[in-house]
Design a protein around this motif. Structure first.
Motif, PDB file in Angstrom:
ATOM      1  N   SER A 153     -19.500   7.384 -15.641  1.00 15.42           N
ATOM      2  CA  SER A 153     -18.731   8.451 -15.003  1.00 15.42           C
ATOM      3  C   SER A 153     -19.481   9.104 -13.845  1.00 15.42           C
ATOM      4  O   SER A 153     -18.868   9.669 -12.934  1.00 15.42           O
ATOM      5  CB  SER A 153     -18.354   9.525 -16.029  1.00 15.42           C
ATOM      6  N   LYS A 154     -20.817   9.023 -13.836  1.00 15.08           N
ATOM      7  CA  LYS A 154     -21.599   9.598 -12.750  1.00 15.08           C
ATOM      8  C   LYS A 154     -21.612   8.696 -11.518  1.00 15.08           C
ATOM      9  O   LYS A 154     -21.949   9.140 -10.432  1.00 15.08           O
ATOM     10  CB  LYS A 154     -23.034   9.859 -13.212  1.00 15.08           C
ATOM     11  N   ALA A 155     -21.283   7.445 -11.726  1.00 13.25           N
ATOM     12  CA  ALA A 155     -21.285   6.493 -10.610  1.00 13.25           C
ATOM     13  C   ALA A 155     -19.869   6.284 -10.099  1.00 13.25           C
ATOM     14  O   ALA A 155     -19.409   6.964  -9.192  1.00 13.25           O
ATOM     15  CB  ALA A 155     -21.925   5.177 -11.051  1.00 13.25           C
ATOM     16  N   HIS A 168     -17.511  -1.881   1.868  1.00 16.89           N
ATOM     17  CA  HIS A 168     -17.117  -1.418   0.536  1.00 16.89           C
ATOM     18  C   HIS A 168     -18.210  -0.600  -0.158  1.00 16.89           C
ATOM     19  O   HIS A 168     -18.065  -0.264  -1.342  1.00 16.89           O
ATOM     20  CB  HIS A 168     -16.736  -2.608  -0.345  1.00 16.89           C
ATOM     21  N   TYR A 169     -19.269  -0.296   0.564  1.00 16.71           N
ATOM     22  CA  TYR A 169     -20.367   0.462  -0.048  1.00 16.71           C
ATOM     23  C   TYR A 169     -20.979   1.406   0.978  1.00 16.71           C
ATOM     24  O   TYR A 169     -21.203   1.019   2.126  1.00 16.71           O
ATOM     25  CB  TYR A 169     -21.441  -0.494  -0.573  1.00 16.71           C
ATOM     26  N   THR A 170     -21.266   2.627   0.535  1.00 14.61           N
ATOM     27  CA  THR A 170     -21.923   3.606   1.394  1.00 14.61           C
ATOM     28  C   THR A 170     -23.256   4.048   0.807  1.00 14.61           C
ATOM     29  O   THR A 170     -24.306   3.892   1.424  1.00 14.61           O
ATOM     30  CB  THR A 170     -21.030   4.845   1.609  1.00 14.61           C
ATOM     31  N   LYS A 171     -23.215   4.571  -0.416  1.00 13.42           N
ATOM     32  CA  LYS A 171     -24.432   5.050  -1.059  1.00 13.42           C
ATOM     33  C   LYS A 171     -24.216   5.157  -2.561  1.00 13.42           C
ATOM     34  O   LYS A 171     -23.094   5.059  -3.056  1.00 13.42           O
ATOM     35  CB  LYS A 171     -24.861   6.398  -0.486  1.00 13.42           C
ATOM     36  N   GLY A 178     -30.690   2.978 -16.257  1.00 16.63           N
ATOM     37  CA  GLY A 178     -30.040   4.159 -16.796  1.00 16.63           C
ATOM     38  C   GLY A 178     -30.123   5.417 -15.957  1.00 16.63           C
ATOM     39  O   GLY A 178     -29.597   6.461 -16.348  1.00 16.63           O
ATOM     40  N   VAL A 179     -30.768   5.358 -14.781  1.00 17.43           N
ATOM     41  CA  VAL A 179     -30.932   6.542 -13.939  1.00 17.43           C
ATOM     42  C   VAL A 179     -30.207   6.311 -12.608  1.00 17.43           C
ATOM     43  O   VAL A 179     -30.632   5.492 -11.793  1.00 17.43           O
ATOM     44  CB  VAL A 179     -32.413   6.862 -13.685  1.00 17.43           C
ATOM     45  N   ALA A 184     -29.235   7.689  -3.224  1.00 15.52           N
ATOM     46  CA  ALA A 184     -30.023   6.482  -2.933  1.00 15.52           C
ATOM     47  C   ALA A 184     -29.126   5.416  -2.325  1.00 15.52           C
ATOM     48  O   ALA A 184     -27.938   5.319  -2.650  1.00 15.52           O
ATOM     49  CB  ALA A 184     -30.687   5.959  -4.201  1.00 15.52           C
ATOM     50  N   ILE A 185     -29.702   4.613  -1.437  1.00 14.19           N
ATOM     51  CA  ILE A 185     -28.926   3.582  -0.741  1.00 14.19           C
ATOM     52  C   ILE A 185     -29.586   2.225  -0.932  1.00 14.19           C
ATOM     53  O   ILE A 185     -30.787   2.071  -0.687  1.00 14.19           O
ATOM     54  CB  ILE A 185     -28.815   3.904   0.759  1.00 14.19           C
ATOM     55  N   SER A 186     -28.819   1.250  -1.370  1.00 16.62           N
ATOM     56  CA  SER A 186     -29.335  -0.101  -1.543  1.00 16.62           C
ATOM     57  C   SER A 186     -29.560  -0.762  -0.187  1.00 16.62           C
ATOM     58  O   SER A 186     -28.701  -0.702   0.692  1.00 16.62           O
ATOM     59  CB  SER A 186     -28.358  -0.953  -2.358  1.00 16.62           C
TER      60      SER A 186
END
Length: 203
Positions: A153-155, A168-171, A178-179, A184-186
Motif C-alpha cells: 500500500s505504500k508503493a 511508465h516510471y518516475t520515482k 522490505g524498505v 528514491a529513483i531507480s
C-alpha cells in the motif's frame, strides 16, 4: 499514472495491464544511454544464455535470462542470479540459503549452477512455464523481483524492475528488502523497455 492492478496472481486484468504498458512504453532520449549499455551486454551474452537454457529451460526466451542477469547481477558472471550475492557461498539476501546443494567443485558455485537453481527453485519453476507471451514474461520478471511494488500500500507503482527509464516510471524504489522510499529513483534500465528495444531491432 494509474496504479497497477493489486494482485498476487496473473489474472486477466493483470495480463491486459501489462499488454497495454508494453504497447505504450517509450524511452526518453536522456535515458537511452543506459538502455544501450544493457542491450550491448545482453547481446554479448546471447549465445551463452541460449546454450545454458537448452539445459535448464528450453522454452524460455534468451532475453528473459538476459534481463534477470542484468537486473540482478549487472551482467556479472561472478554473482548469484537469485539476487546478486557473490558465488563464493550460498545467498545471504532474499532468497537466502540458495542453492541448497553444495557446489560441484567443492569450492564455489558457478554462474550456471546458480542460474539453474534460481530458475527452477520452489516458487519459481520457470522451466515448467509454457506461456512466454510478452505480458506473461513481464509478470514472471516482476514476480522474480517481488510483487511489493504492486501490492504494498505504500508503493502502488509500476515496478521499476520493468519500467525504470521509461514513461511508465518516475520515482519510488525499495532501497532494501522490505524498505520502500517514495523519493528514491531507480537508475537501471527496466526489462519492459529493454525487451521492446530488442524486439524492435529483431534480436
Amino acid at each position: 499514472m494509474a496504479r497497477p492492478v493489486k494482485s498476487r496472481t496473473f489474472t486477466p486484468a493483470v495480463r491486459a495491464e501489462l499488454r497495454e504498458l508494453f504497447r505504450t512504453v517509450e524511452i526518453a532520449k536522456r535515458d537511452m544511454g543506459r538502455f544501450e549499455w544493457y542491450i550491448a551486454k545482453a547481446l554479448n551474452g546471447k549465445n551463452y544464455y541460449e546454450g545454458l537454457l537448452k539445459k535448464i529451460a528450453p522454452q524460455m526466451p534468451w532475453w528473459f535470462l538476459a534481463c534477470t542477469h542484468g537486473m540482478e547481477c549487472g551482467f556479472s558472471f561472478e554473482k548469484h542470479l537469485h539476487n546478486g550475492d557473490p558465488l563464493a557461498r550460498r545467498t545471504h539476501l532474499v532468497p537466502a540459503g540458495r542453492p541448497q546443494n553444495q557446489p560441484a567443485n567443492g569450492k564455489e558455485y558457478t554462474f550456471a549452477e546458480s542460474a539453474a537453481d534460481a530458475l527452477t527453485m520452489p516458487g519459481k519453476r520457470l522451466h515448467l512455464v509454457n506461456d512466454w507471451s510478452v505480458e506473461h514474461a513481464l509478470w514472471l520478471l516482476e514476480s522474480f523481483n517481488g510483487l511489493g511494488y504492486r501490492i504494498n500500500s505504500k508503493a502502488g507503482i509500476h515496478s521499476p524492475y520493468l519500467w525504470a527509464g521509461t514513461n511508465h516510471y518516475t520515482k519510488g524504489k525499495f532501497v532494501r528488502d522490505g524498505v520502500y522510499s517514495s523519493t528514491a529513483i531507480s537508475k537501471q534500465a527496466g526489462c519492459g523497455g529493454l525487451i521492446k528495444l530488442l524486439m524492435e531491432a529483431g534480436k
